[in-house]
Design a protein around this motif. Structure first.
Motif, PDB file in Angstrom:
ATOM      1  N   MET A 140       0.930  -1.218   0.129  1.00 55.94           N
ATOM      2  CA  MET A 140       0.064   0.249   0.079  1.00 55.94           C
ATOM      3  C   MET A 140       1.039   1.122  -0.237  1.00 55.94           C
ATOM      4  O   MET A 140       2.057   1.477   0.768  1.00 55.94           O
ATOM      5  N   ASN A 141       0.274   2.206  -0.838  1.00 55.70           N
ATOM      6  CA  ASN A 141       1.304   3.396  -0.995  1.00 55.70           C
ATOM      7  C   ASN A 141       0.952   4.470   0.234  1.00 55.70           C
ATOM      8  O   ASN A 141      -0.100   4.799   0.434  1.00 55.70           O
ATOM      9  N   ASN A 142       1.969   4.611   1.009  1.00 53.02           N
ATOM     10  CA  ASN A 142       1.819   5.554   2.251  1.00 53.02           C
ATOM     11  C   ASN A 142       1.477   6.982   1.927  1.00 53.02           C
ATOM     12  O   ASN A 142       0.577   7.457   2.616  1.00 53.02           O
ATOM     13  N   ARG A 143       1.967   7.205   0.874  1.00 56.19           N
ATOM     14  CA  ARG A 143       1.513   8.807   0.346  1.00 56.19           C
ATOM     15  C   ARG A 143      -0.069   8.868  -0.068  1.00 56.19           C
ATOM     16  O   ARG A 143      -0.742   9.691   0.267  1.00 56.19           O
ATOM     17  N   ALA A 144      -0.475   7.665  -0.689  1.00 60.53           N
ATOM     18  CA  ALA A 144      -1.825   7.740  -0.988  1.00 60.53           C
ATOM     19  C   ALA A 144      -2.659   7.755   0.443  1.00 60.53           C
ATOM     20  O   ALA A 144      -3.793   8.370   0.504  1.00 60.53           O
ATOM     21  N   LEU A 145      -2.469   6.915   1.427  1.00 60.54           N
ATOM     22  CA  LEU A 145      -3.227   6.980   2.573  1.00 60.54           C
ATOM     23  C   LEU A 145      -3.147   8.291   3.370  1.00 60.54           C
ATOM     24  O   LEU A 145      -4.221   8.790   3.952  1.00 60.54           O
ATOM     25  N   ALA A 146      -1.691   8.883   3.382  1.00 59.40           N
ATOM     26  CA  ALA A 146      -1.625  10.282   4.056  1.00 59.40           C
ATOM     27  C   ALA A 146      -2.477  11.306   2.840  1.00 59.40           C
ATOM     28  O   ALA A 146      -3.228  12.083   3.781  1.00 59.40           O
ATOM     29  N   ALA A 147      -2.491  11.191   1.624  1.00 58.49           N
ATOM     30  CA  ALA A 147      -3.382  12.116   0.909  1.00 58.49           C
ATOM     31  C   ALA A 147      -4.995  11.815   1.323  1.00 58.49           C
ATOM     32  O   ALA A 147      -5.733  12.954   1.684  1.00 58.49           O
ATOM     33  N   GLU A 148      -5.388  10.553   1.653  1.00 58.10           N
ATOM     34  CA  GLU A 148      -6.450  10.344   2.036  1.00 58.10           C
ATOM     35  C   GLU A 148      -7.060  10.826   3.279  1.00 58.10           C
ATOM     36  O   GLU A 148      -8.218  11.535   3.705  1.00 58.10           O
TER      37      GLU A 148
END
Length: 225
Positions: free
Chosen positions: A1-9
């Motif tokens: 899982m992309n941590n940047r994607a989770l941070a963005a969400e």
């Protein structure tokens, strides 16, 4: 899982909830005059629009568990990524509520969603359930349509933001406008009591509507799974 994607969400949902709370808590009683329902609706619509412009390329710009699961149903998002997205969204929403609890002047209900005494028009549970389901389905059909392969991708954030604005104008008097389980859960936790006991509906109805909208949008656009 992309941590940047989770941070963005998480950040996107933080700002989505903040846009609702800031407008709901403070603009109604502003000395210069209340912004009212239209002010709240424009606040969230504009915020989501600019967030998708700014961060949509990182995570897809869901900021809403019902959107995530609706896109899974519509074949636009991997099911294996849904749970981490939803956790990030709920945490982001709760963080926004934490900030506003420190600022204060929040009101006993903390702008929570609900029926009965939590509804401006004292709507019933069934009325709230129907509206939340239908409007979330509408939201997903729009998202599916404007983000399709041959769709108006450059204008997609504008269309999504305006749709969310319209949804809030319609739904605030009935349910205080959720169509987003993360938003509802965050405010209910801080309000407690009746709001927390009613939050289940704001998971079931928006997710049901999101899945219906995702499936209908997929069929309508003739997309192959």
């Amino acid at each position: 899982m992309n941590n940047r994607a989770l941070a963005a969400e998480a950040f996107g949902t933080f700002m989505l909830v903040a846009s609702v709370l800031g407008a709901a808590f403070y603009s109604f009683g502003a000395p210069a005059g209340a912004a009212g329902i239209l002010g709240v609706a424009l606040s969230i619509g504009c915020t989501v629009m600019v967030l998708i412009f700014a961060l949509g390329s990182i995570s897809g710009g869901h900021y809403n568990p019902a959107v995530t699961l609706g896109l899974v149903a519509g074949g636009r998002f991997e099911a294996s990524k849904a749970l981490p997205y939803i956790i990030a969204q709920v945490l982001g929403g709760c963080a926004a509520c934490g900030i506003f609890s420190l600022v204060g002047h929040t009101g006993a209900s903390f702008a929570s969603n609900g029926w009965g005494d939590l509804s401006m028009l004292k709507a019933t549970m069934s009325q709230v359930f129907i509206l939340e389901t239908v409007l979330t389905a509408f939201f997903l059909v729009v998202i599916m349509g404007v983000t399709r392969a041959n769709g108006p991708s450059l204008l997609a954030p504008l269309a999504i933001g305006l749709t969310l604005t319209a949804i809030h104008i319609m739904a605030i008097p009935i349910s205080n406008a959720s169509v987003n389980p993360a938003r509802s859960t965050a405010t209910a936790i801080y309000a407690g009591g009746e709001a927390l006991s009613q939050v289940w509906l704001f998971w079931v109805a928006p997710i049901l509507g999101g899945v219906i909208g995702g499936l209908f949008g997929k069929w309508l656009l003739d997309e192959q799974g």
